[in-house]
Design a protein around this motif. Sequence first.
Motif, PDB file in Angstrom:
ATOM      1  N   LYS A 149       0.915  -1.201  -0.150  1.00  0.00           N
ATOM      2  CA  LYS A 149      -0.086   0.014   0.052  1.00  0.00           C
ATOM      3  C   LYS A 149       0.854   1.393  -0.020  1.00  0.00           C
ATOM      4  O   LYS A 149       0.224   2.159  -0.055  1.00  0.00           O
ATOM      5  CB  LYS A 149      -0.937   0.267   1.341  1.00  0.00           C
ATOM      6  N   GLU A 150       2.126   0.896  -0.404  1.00  0.00           N
ATOM      7  CA  GLU A 150       2.930   2.304  -0.475  1.00  0.00           C
ATOM      8  C   GLU A 150       3.555   2.554  -1.754  1.00  0.00           C
ATOM      9  O   GLU A 150       4.031   1.246  -2.450  1.00  0.00           O
ATOM     10  CB  GLU A 150       4.129   2.446   0.642  1.00  0.00           C
ATOM     11  N   LEU A 151       3.978   3.735  -2.370  1.00  0.00           N
ATOM     12  CA  LEU A 151       4.630   3.663  -3.627  1.00  0.00           C
ATOM     13  C   LEU A 151       5.971   2.992  -3.612  1.00  0.00           C
ATOM     14  O   LEU A 151       6.737   3.196  -2.646  1.00  0.00           O
ATOM     15  CB  LEU A 151       4.785   5.158  -4.002  1.00  0.00           C
ATOM     16  N   LYS A 152       6.025   2.177  -4.862  1.00  0.00           N
ATOM     17  CA  LYS A 152       7.342   1.613  -5.000  1.00  0.00           C
ATOM     18  C   LYS A 152       8.198   2.428  -5.766  1.00  0.00           C
ATOM     19  O   LYS A 152       8.088   2.873  -6.919  1.00  0.00           O
ATOM     20  CB  LYS A 152       7.174   0.438  -5.861  1.00  0.00           C
ATOM     21  N   LEU A 153       9.295   3.001  -5.110  1.00  0.00           N
ATOM     22  CA  LEU A 153       9.966   4.127  -5.583  1.00  0.00           C
ATOM     23  C   LEU A 153      11.088   3.326  -6.686  1.00  0.00           C
ATOM     24  O   LEU A 153      11.649   2.442  -6.492  1.00  0.00           O
ATOM     25  CB  LEU A 153      10.928   4.468  -4.482  1.00  0.00           C
ATOM     26  N   LEU A 154      11.308   4.171  -7.644  1.00  0.00           N
ATOM     27  CA  LEU A 154      12.350   3.908  -8.577  1.00  0.00           C
ATOM     28  C   LEU A 154      13.800   4.081  -7.879  1.00  0.00           C
ATOM     29  O   LEU A 154      13.768   5.230  -7.163  1.00  0.00           O
ATOM     30  CB  LEU A 154      12.321   4.714  -9.754  1.00  0.00           C
ATOM     31  N   PRO A 155      14.956   3.706  -8.617  1.00  0.00           N
ATOM     32  CA  PRO A 155      16.315   3.907  -8.263  1.00  0.00           C
ATOM     33  C   PRO A 155      16.308   5.430  -8.284  1.00  0.00           C
ATOM     34  O   PRO A 155      16.001   5.896  -9.340  1.00  0.00           O
ATOM     35  CB  PRO A 155      17.064   3.250  -9.219  1.00  0.00           C
ATOM     36  N   ARG A 156      17.003   6.140  -7.291  1.00  0.00           N
ATOM     37  CA  ARG A 156      17.324   7.473  -7.139  1.00  0.00           C
ATOM     38  C   ARG A 156      15.910   8.593  -7.119  1.00  0.00           C
ATOM     39  O   ARG A 156      16.081   9.570  -7.183  1.00  0.00           O
ATOM     40  CB  ARG A 156      18.089   7.961  -8.457  1.00  0.00           C
ATOM     41  N   VAL A 191       2.163  10.376  -8.810  1.00  0.00           N
ATOM     42  CA  VAL A 191       1.465   9.456  -8.897  1.00  0.00           C
ATOM     43  C   VAL A 191       0.174   9.309  -8.194  1.00  0.00           C
ATOM     44  O   VAL A 191       0.110   9.790  -6.934  1.00  0.00           O
ATOM     45  CB  VAL A 191       2.259   8.296  -8.271  1.00  0.00           C
ATOM     46  N   TRP A 192      -0.955   8.791  -8.830  1.00  0.00           N
ATOM     47  CA  TRP A 192      -2.297   8.844  -8.075  1.00  0.00           C
ATOM     48  C   TRP A 192      -2.805   7.611  -8.107  1.00  0.00           C
ATOM     49  O   TRP A 192      -2.706   6.913  -9.204  1.00  0.00           O
ATOM     50  CB  TRP A 192      -3.126   9.911  -8.747  1.00  0.00           C
ATOM     51  N   HIS A 193      -3.278   6.949  -7.082  1.00  0.00           N
ATOM     52  CA  HIS A 193      -3.935   5.608  -6.935  1.00  0.00           C
ATOM     53  C   HIS A 193      -5.327   5.773  -6.211  1.00  0.00           C
ATOM     54  O   HIS A 193      -5.598   6.496  -5.365  1.00  0.00           O
ATOM     55  CB  HIS A 193      -3.275   4.458  -6.521  1.00  0.00           C
ATOM     56  N   SER A 194      -6.211   4.938  -6.628  1.00  0.00           N
ATOM     57  CA  SER A 194      -7.454   4.909  -6.372  1.00  0.00           C
ATOM     58  C   SER A 194      -7.465   4.245  -4.572  1.00  0.00           C
ATOM     59  O   SER A 194      -6.647   3.329  -4.347  1.00  0.00           O
ATOM     60  CB  SER A 194      -8.540   4.087  -6.926  1.00  0.00           C
ATOM     61  N   LYS A 195      -8.314   4.660  -3.756  1.00  0.00           N
ATOM     62  CA  LYS A 195      -8.211   3.883  -2.358  1.00  0.00           C
ATOM     63  C   LYS A 195      -8.950   2.715  -2.545  1.00  0.00           C
ATOM     64  O   LYS A 195      -8.557   1.696  -1.837  1.00  0.00           O
ATOM     65  CB  LYS A 195      -9.070   4.873  -1.470  1.00  0.00           C
TER      66      LYS A 195
END
Length: 244
Positions: free
Chosen positions: A53-60, A91-95
């Motif tokens: 439930k958290e944004l998967k960050l890209l490298p850097r 980034v936006w995502h639906s709840k």
Amino acid sequence: MARQNQQRFEFIFTDLTERQPGLAAALQALVAAYEASRPYRELRLRGALLVDKELKLLPREVAYSRVDGVSNLSSQAGNLGALYITNVRMVWHSKMAASFNVSIPYLQIKTVRIADSKFGLALVVETSAASGGYVLGFRVDPKETLEYVHKEMSSLLQAYANCPLFGVEYDANASAEAHPSKPLEDESDILEPEGPKGDAWAAYYADGASAGGAAGEPVFSAELGLAIEAPKDGASIQQLWSIL
């Protein structure tokens, strides 16, 4: 191999140097790095963006803000979710359904502004023509938070324009260590055929034979047990087979 619209192209290059890593290995590593870094440059809809439930960050990539209670105004009633603001994208995502999401890299954002909508004041994000020319609206409450989000995104867009991050990373030294200068003994016949590297292959393109030119006289090959076109001077059946 390359493709542009409906046309396909094939380019063949012969590297006559003993560089490390090899030209083919370096190019393959760069292409792999480019393919893996597309989220830095391309707008993505309904991607696998979250982990626990958290944004998967890209490298850097660095996340600066997460704003909950942000509605995507693409539907008649709006869709409640969360908005993430990082140094390379929003980034936006639906709840209700995390798979209903959008990732917009700053490279593809044309403008960010506050405008009126049927839902009241909204954050309006317009993307470039290259990414589809979308106009996306997000309802952010209260007004103070909306103004803060707009100001933060505008600042990050300007910072990104001054120093863009495309995500393609390639370390030539690391590649050289991964490809030692001396091949393993059991690989030497495949990696280093006899004779100048690439000459056997290049010889067939030099006189246009591969492009429909006249074929050479047939000769019997005891090695293959059949009649073949005579190999070019300096080329052997083993060399031509090893190229493939």
